[in-house]
Write an enzyme that holds these catalytic residues in place. Sequence first.
Site, PDB file in Angstrom:
ATOM      1  N   PRO A   1       0.795  -1.236   0.000  1.00 10.21           N
ATOM      2  CA  PRO A   1       0.000   0.000   0.000  1.00 10.21           C
ATOM      3  C   PRO A   1       0.827   1.286   0.000  1.00 10.21           C
ATOM      4  O   PRO A   1       0.435   2.288  -0.591  1.00 10.21           O
ATOM      5  CB  PRO A   1      -0.820  -0.122   1.278  1.00 10.21           C
TER       6      PRO A   1
ATOM      7  N   SER B   1       5.647   1.855  -6.830  1.00 10.28           N
ATOM      8  CA  SER B   1       6.643   1.563  -7.853  1.00 10.28           C
ATOM      9  C   SER B   1       8.029   1.314  -7.299  1.00 10.28           C
ATOM     10  O   SER B   1       8.904   0.847  -8.016  1.00 10.28           O
ATOM     11  CB  SER B   1       6.707   2.733  -8.857  1.00 10.28           C
TER      12      SER B   1
ATOM     13  N   HIS C   1      -5.426  11.593 -46.559  1.00  7.47           N
ATOM     14  CA  HIS C   1      -6.497  11.910 -45.622  1.00  7.47           C
ATOM     15  C   HIS C   1      -5.910  12.019 -44.209  1.00  7.47           C
ATOM     16  O   HIS C   1      -4.992  11.279 -43.843  1.00  7.47           O
ATOM     17  CB  HIS C   1      -7.551  10.797 -45.683  1.00  7.47           C
TER      18      HIS C   1
ATOM     19  N   GLU D   1       4.349  -4.203 -13.571  1.00  4.25           N
ATOM     20  CA  GLU D   1       5.756  -4.555 -13.815  1.00  4.25           C
ATOM     21  C   GLU D   1       6.637  -3.313 -13.906  1.00  4.25           C
ATOM     22  O   GLU D   1       7.672  -3.326 -14.572  1.00  4.25           O
ATOM     23  CB  GLU D   1       5.900  -5.395 -15.086  1.00  4.25           C
ATOM     24  N   GLY D   2       6.250  -2.254 -13.229  1.00 10.07           N
ATOM     25  CA  GLY D   2       7.016  -1.013 -13.225  1.00 10.07           C
ATOM     26  C   GLY D   2       6.359   0.018 -14.113  1.00 10.07           C
ATOM     27  O   GLY D   2       6.182  -0.196 -15.309  1.00 10.07           O
TER      28      GLY D   2
ATOM     29  N   GLN E   1       7.095   5.805 -15.690  1.00 13.17           N
ATOM     30  CA  GLN E   1       8.084   6.707 -15.103  1.00 13.17           C
ATOM     31  C   GLN E   1       9.272   5.940 -14.524  1.00 13.17           C
ATOM     32  O   GLN E   1      10.431   6.354 -14.662  1.00 13.17           O
ATOM     33  CB  GLN E   1       7.421   7.553 -14.011  1.00 13.17           C
TER      34      GLN E   1
END
Length: 402
Positions: free
Chosen positions: A137, A141, A295, A379-380, A383
């Site tokens: 919690p 990261s 286009h 998985e990270g 940033q």
Amino acid sequence: MINLEVPKKFTALVAQAHQVAAEIFRPNSRKYDRAEHSYPKELDMLAALLDGMNAAGGNGGAGAAGVRREKETGEGNRNGSNLSTVLGIMELCWGDVGLLLSMPRQGLGNSAIASVANEEQLERFKNRWAAMAITEPHCGSDSAAIRTTARLDGDHYVLNGEKIFVTSGERAELVVVWATLDRNAGRAAIKSFVVEKGTPGFELVRLEHKLGIRASDTAQFALVDCRVPKENLLGDPKIDVEKGFGGVMQTFDNTRPLVAGMAVGVARASLEETRKQLESAGVKIDYKRPALTQHAAAAEFLKLEADYEAARLLTLQAAWMADNRKPNSLHASMAKAKAGRACVDIALKCVELCGSLGYAENELLEKWARDAKILDIFEGTQQIQLLIVARRLLGKSSAELR
């Protein structure tokens, strides 16, 4: 030298994975997106498929590919389990990334075991489904800031702490839990432990309701005096300050290219559906003319395709390097950063290009846009990956560049 075409020996594997994605994953994609937390029983019959994919590289045993650094004899390029698994994942996530994450015995914990377990552990945990519990919690990261503790007591380690966002946490048989042997020793004391489901003190707190990948369960666990046999510690139990926590971090060298492969698969699905919708609306995409003369929608599509191709090539390179025992931490983070961000950008822009068809539930584009975001986070985060890339390129330590 790497050849970025699909190796001939994996052609059948890729075709088989695509068939599963087209005939099983796509038809059930919306069903399990709506029925969150319902186990996709259709996947039971397919579990052996990915077992076969991983065995193709000769690196099986734990149920998923791993990055192992033992020296090999002989010379030449090796296309093994990492590349085969990434290629299979790209095809399966073209079908549905949530269902891929729900495949038995293919959890991120299996990759952790395959990467750092000894031979006895590889055999003991063979053919079992393992999730991986890292995030807590208070430290999303920053994996090095985990507070879950492991204290040696006789023949067992006693684990105490809390883990959140554990993919396949409820369904897996094993959970690889990251914990520290000594908070004062920093990163070097962080080790990974295999905890069997049903172990006293290891309790499921709740399942998360999510934006995307709803077919996959995401769990929160509490560990209260949870006793784990000391033989379930993966890697070296010694605290080596010089080495840091490279043993457990080695897992990411494998799993980050896998997540990048998931992102590449979702991006490709979004692009193919968008191309179909644009062509049905009369918008022609011409590769022989400059984008600025076409286009506006076609010009935007060409830019998205270039972004996709860059992500795909980086992902294949990172997997190939792992198979050939080349240090791939930098390239794994580059692939994860590029593919995760490209997938989100491509999916959202495809929704925009397709207008009401992209936003409604008539097509899967809106679902892919929701699924894409997690691939830029777990998985990270984006940033964190860029920070790792900067440290590697500049030769800076985590203390010098934060």
